[in-house]
Every structure is written in C-alpha cells, then in structure tokens.
Design a protein around this motif. Structure first.
Motif, PDB file in Angstrom:
ATOM      1  N   VAL A 253       0.842  -1.188   0.000  1.00 18.64           N
ATOM      2  CA  VAL A 253       0.000   0.000   0.000  1.00 18.64           C
ATOM      3  C   VAL A 253       0.876   1.236   0.000  1.00 18.64           C
ATOM      4  O   VAL A 253       2.039   1.204   0.402  1.00 18.64           O
ATOM      5  CB  VAL A 253      -0.936   0.017   1.228  1.00 18.64           C
ATOM      6  CG1 VAL A 253      -1.870  -1.173   1.197  1.00 18.64           C
ATOM      7  CG2 VAL A 253      -0.136   0.035   2.528  1.00 18.64           C
ATOM      8  N   ALA A 254       0.317   2.347  -0.462  1.00 11.83           N
ATOM      9  CA  ALA A 254       1.032   3.607  -0.451  1.00 11.83           C
ATOM     10  C   ALA A 254       1.183   4.100   0.986  1.00 11.83           C
ATOM     11  O   ALA A 254       0.400   3.720   1.863  1.00 11.83           O
ATOM     12  CB  ALA A 254       0.272   4.634  -1.281  1.00 11.83           C
ATOM     13  N   PRO A 255       2.186   4.940   1.251  1.00 14.91           N
ATOM     14  CA  PRO A 255       2.347   5.485   2.601  1.00 14.91           C
ATOM     15  C   PRO A 255       1.088   6.221   3.037  1.00 14.91           C
ATOM     16  O   PRO A 255       0.433   6.888   2.228  1.00 14.91           O
ATOM     17  CB  PRO A 255       3.524   6.456   2.444  1.00 14.91           C
ATOM     18  CG  PRO A 255       4.267   5.972   1.247  1.00 14.91           C
ATOM     19  CD  PRO A 255       3.223   5.409   0.336  1.00 14.91           C
ATOM     20  N   PRO A 256       0.700   6.096   4.290  1.00 18.41           N
ATOM     21  CA  PRO A 256      -0.485   6.806   4.770  1.00 18.41           C
ATOM     22  C   PRO A 256      -0.261   8.315   4.762  1.00 18.41           C
ATOM     23  O   PRO A 256       0.869   8.785   4.722  1.00 18.41           O
ATOM     24  CB  PRO A 256      -0.648   6.284   6.204  1.00 18.41           C
ATOM     25  CG  PRO A 256       0.716   5.813   6.595  1.00 18.41           C
ATOM     26  CD  PRO A 256       1.343   5.305   5.339  1.00 18.41           C
TER      27      PRO A 256
ATOM     28  N   ALA B 121      -2.647  10.792  10.908  1.00 22.02           N
ATOM     29  CA  ALA B 121      -2.583   9.369  11.238  1.00 22.02           C
ATOM     30  C   ALA B 121      -1.305   8.712  10.723  1.00 22.02           C
ATOM     31  O   ALA B 121      -0.866   7.698  11.270  1.00 22.02           O
ATOM     32  CB  ALA B 121      -3.798   8.642  10.671  1.00 22.02           C
ATOM     33  N   ALA B 122      -0.696   9.284   9.684  1.00 21.11           N
ATOM     34  CA  ALA B 122       0.570   8.745   9.179  1.00 21.11           C
ATOM     35  C   ALA B 122       1.643   8.789  10.248  1.00 21.11           C
ATOM     36  O   ALA B 122       2.535   7.940  10.282  1.00 21.11           O
ATOM     37  CB  ALA B 122       1.020   9.534   7.951  1.00 21.11           C
ATOM     38  N   ALA B 123       1.554   9.789  11.136  1.00 23.32           N
ATOM     39  CA  ALA B 123       2.522   9.914  12.222  1.00 23.32           C
ATOM     40  C   ALA B 123       2.045   9.229  13.492  1.00 23.32           C
ATOM     41  O   ALA B 123       2.812   8.539  14.157  1.00 23.32           O
ATOM     42  CB  ALA B 123       2.799  11.393  12.500  1.00 23.32           C
TER      43      ALA B 123
ATOM     44  N   LEU C   9       3.947  -1.880   3.555  1.00 27.96           N
ATOM     45  CA  LEU C   9       4.285  -0.597   2.940  1.00 27.96           C
ATOM     46  C   LEU C   9       5.397  -0.774   1.912  1.00 27.96           C
ATOM     47  O   LEU C   9       6.302  -1.598   2.087  1.00 27.96           O
ATOM     48  CB  LEU C   9       4.754   0.400   4.005  1.00 27.96           C
ATOM     49  CG  LEU C   9       3.729   0.850   5.052  1.00 27.96           C
ATOM     50  CD1 LEU C   9       4.412   1.703   6.117  1.00 27.96           C
ATOM     51  CD2 LEU C   9       2.597   1.619   4.394  1.00 27.96           C
ATOM     52  N   SER C  10       5.330  -0.006   0.846  1.00 30.83           N
ATOM     53  CA  SER C  10       6.413  -0.030  -0.129  1.00 30.83           C
ATOM     54  C   SER C  10       7.654   0.612   0.483  1.00 30.83           C
ATOM     55  O   SER C  10       7.563   1.467   1.368  1.00 30.83           O
ATOM     56  CB  SER C  10       6.006   0.715  -1.400  1.00 30.83           C
ATOM     57  OG  SER C  10       5.678   2.060  -1.111  1.00 30.83           O
ATOM     58  N   PHE C  11       8.813   0.191   0.016  1.00 29.06           N
ATOM     59  CA  PHE C  11      10.076   0.632   0.609  1.00 29.06           C
ATOM     60  C   PHE C  11      11.090   0.928  -0.479  1.00 29.06           C
ATOM     61  O   PHE C  11      11.135   0.251  -1.508  1.00 29.06           O
ATOM     62  CB  PHE C  11      10.617  -0.457   1.538  1.00 29.06           C
ATOM     63  CG  PHE C  11      11.967  -0.144   2.126  1.00 29.06           C
ATOM     64  CD1 PHE C  11      12.087   0.749   3.178  1.00 29.06           C
ATOM     65  CD2 PHE C  11      13.116  -0.738   1.623  1.00 29.06           C
ATOM     66  CE1 PHE C  11      13.328   1.047   3.717  1.00 29.06           C
ATOM     67  CE2 PHE C  11      14.362  -0.450   2.154  1.00 29.06           C
ATOM     68  CZ  PHE C  11      14.468   0.441   3.216  1.00 29.06           C
ATOM     69  N   SER C  12      11.896   1.925  -0.267  1.00 31.95           N
ATOM     70  CA  SER C  12      13.035   2.186  -1.144  1.00 31.95           C
ATOM     71  C   SER C  12      14.234   2.533  -0.282  1.00 31.95           C
ATOM     72  O   SER C  12      14.099   3.199   0.749  1.00 31.95           O
ATOM     73  CB  SER C  12      12.743   3.324  -2.122  1.00 31.95           C
ATOM     74  OG  SER C  12      12.498   4.534  -1.429  1.00 31.95           O
TER      75      SER C  12
END
Length: 272
Positions: A37-40, A44-46, A99-102
């Motif tokens: 999923v994309a980052p929130p 709420a993302a924090a 979560l996707s990661f780079s």
C-alpha cells in the motif's frame, strides 16, 4: 572513557532536514502474498503508522567488521556495511507493515558540502536530505584518529531513521504541520521528529547488540553522555533536552520495536 572525543564528534550530528549517495534501489514490500500500500497520509501517518504494529525490528545480524585507526577506506567500508544492515532490517519491517520501501542513497564525504536541502548544518557529522533521499556521512580527522564503532553506527541509524520517517509517510505530516505552525509549535514538531529518529536508532542498536557487538558499558555511557550533553550542540530546543533524548534512547533500546517510538501521540511534556 578514551572514546569521549569520538563520541562527542559522533553525537552532535542529528540534523533536521536531511542530506547524501549510492543508488537507491526500489524494493517491493511484498513477496507475492502481501499487498503493498502507499504510505499513509495526514496526521494518522505519524500517530498510527502501520510500522508501529510490526513488532520487534528484524535482526540483520549486522557484523560490519573492525574499524581501525587512520584508514579512510576501512571507514568507508564500515559505513557501507552498516547501511546494508539498516537496509536489511527496515526493508523487512516495511514488508511486515505492507508498505512499499526504497533504500536511501549513501554519500560518504571528507569535507562539508551543500546539499539539495541547503547548506551543511553547523556541528553535524551526518545529515539526511529528504529531497534526494540521501544520507551524507562526513568522515573527520578526529574520527579517523579515534574511531568509535558504536558511536558512528548510532549516528547512521539516526539519519536512517529520518529516511524511515520520509518513506513511511510520517514526514509528510510533519512538514505540512510545520508549514502551518508558529515558532513554538515548529520546535515541538521538530523535537517529535528528532526524538523518534533517535528512538528508531536505539531500536536498531538493540537488535544488533550481539553481532556488532554493542558493549553494554559503552552503550550506557553513550546514553548518559546524551543526557548530559545532547542539547548543547543546538542553538534552540529543536532536538529535545538531554534527559529527554536519553529517555527515548532507553525506550527504543529496551523494546527493540518501532512501536515504542511513537513520539507523535504522547503529551508534549514527553518531548520537551
């Protein structure tokens, strides 16, 4: 301790914005079963990031080798190996969170440079720049004369913590909130960000305490050094008071879990 001067050099390095370069490879968070999923977004993302529910940080069994005096090449090799360990642990954690990661880039420098995030921060030995997703690590003559493996690893893990905040969506909320806040709230938001990165760093140090290894006496001394000196390198209270920094270091090291590092949901007195 004999390592005090190196610890001081490695300690005054917690930069806010971020600045660095080895090619950042995109690494999918799923292995064919878990949906990425994309980052929130938003607050709420924090305050409720999926990373907080992933349990103990994955152990990379990090063993970057020795750090001899006077060898720039050995120092660079050590920094790259520690970065590889951080990539391994955090990519696994993002996978667990769905979560996707780079990976961040790593750029090792021997003199201060201007980064896409602006001029080099006074007193800093390392910076993470969110603009180019790069960790810039400065090798100084003092560090070459008195290398301190625990200190430089803690520093790298802190700057990597800012990358974690960036790609997980936490910094999306942070920067938007800063933009609409007054000076006092901006400083508080900065402290929440910096203290979380320091907690993330301590979480990583906890998972590699046997393989680095992390000597308990040296770690206790490091935490105590930050308790006494952690705020002295910054002209304003944007990183937290020394005792506050030490408290979040202890919290992260004791738990080994990113979930213990939610500085965004606690009362302001815990990020003073």
């Amino acid at each position: 301790m004999r390592k005090l001067s190196s610890l001081v050099a490695a300690g005054l390095v917690l930069a806010l914005a971020g600045v660095g370069t080895a090619q950042a490879d995109a690494e999918p968070a799923n292995q064919g079963q878990q949906q990425v999923v994309a980052p929130p977004r938003g607050k709420a993302a924090a305050t409720a990031n999926p990373l907080y529910r992933t349990g103990r940080l994955a152990d990379s069994h990090c063993s970057p080798g020795s750090l001899p005096r006077g060898s720039t090449s050995a120092y660079k090799r050590f920094l790259q190996r520690v970065t590889n360990c951080l990539n391994s642990s955090w990519s696994s954690q993002f996978r667990k969170a769905g979560l996707s990661f780079s990976k961040p880039r790593l750029r090792i420098i021997t003199k201060k440079v201007r980064t896409p995030c602006g001029p080099w921060s006074t007193g800093a030995d390392g910076i993470y720049c969110s603009t180019d997703r790069t960790m810039y690590m400065l090798i100084t003559r003092t560090q070459l004369r008195q290398p301190f493996a625990l200190g430089i690893t803690r520093l790298m893990a802190h700057e990597y913590g800012h990358h974690v905040q960036n790609v997980s969506g936490i910094w999306g909320y942070y920067w938007s909130a800063r933009y609409s806040s007054g000076k006092s709230m901006q400083l508080q938001l900065s402290r929440r960000s910096e203290l979380q990165a320091e907690c993330f760093s301590s979480v990583f140090m906890s998972t590699i305490q046997d393989s680095l290894p992390v000597d308990q006496a040296e770690w206790d001394y490091t935490v105590d050094w930050f308790r006494k000196n952690g705020a002295k390198g910054w002209p304003q209270n944007d990183h937290g008071r020394g005792p506050t920094q030490a408290a979040w270091m202890k919290r992260g090291f004791g738990s080994g879990s990113p979930g213990s590092c939610n500085t965004w949901k606690v009362s302001s007195r815990y990020v003073s």
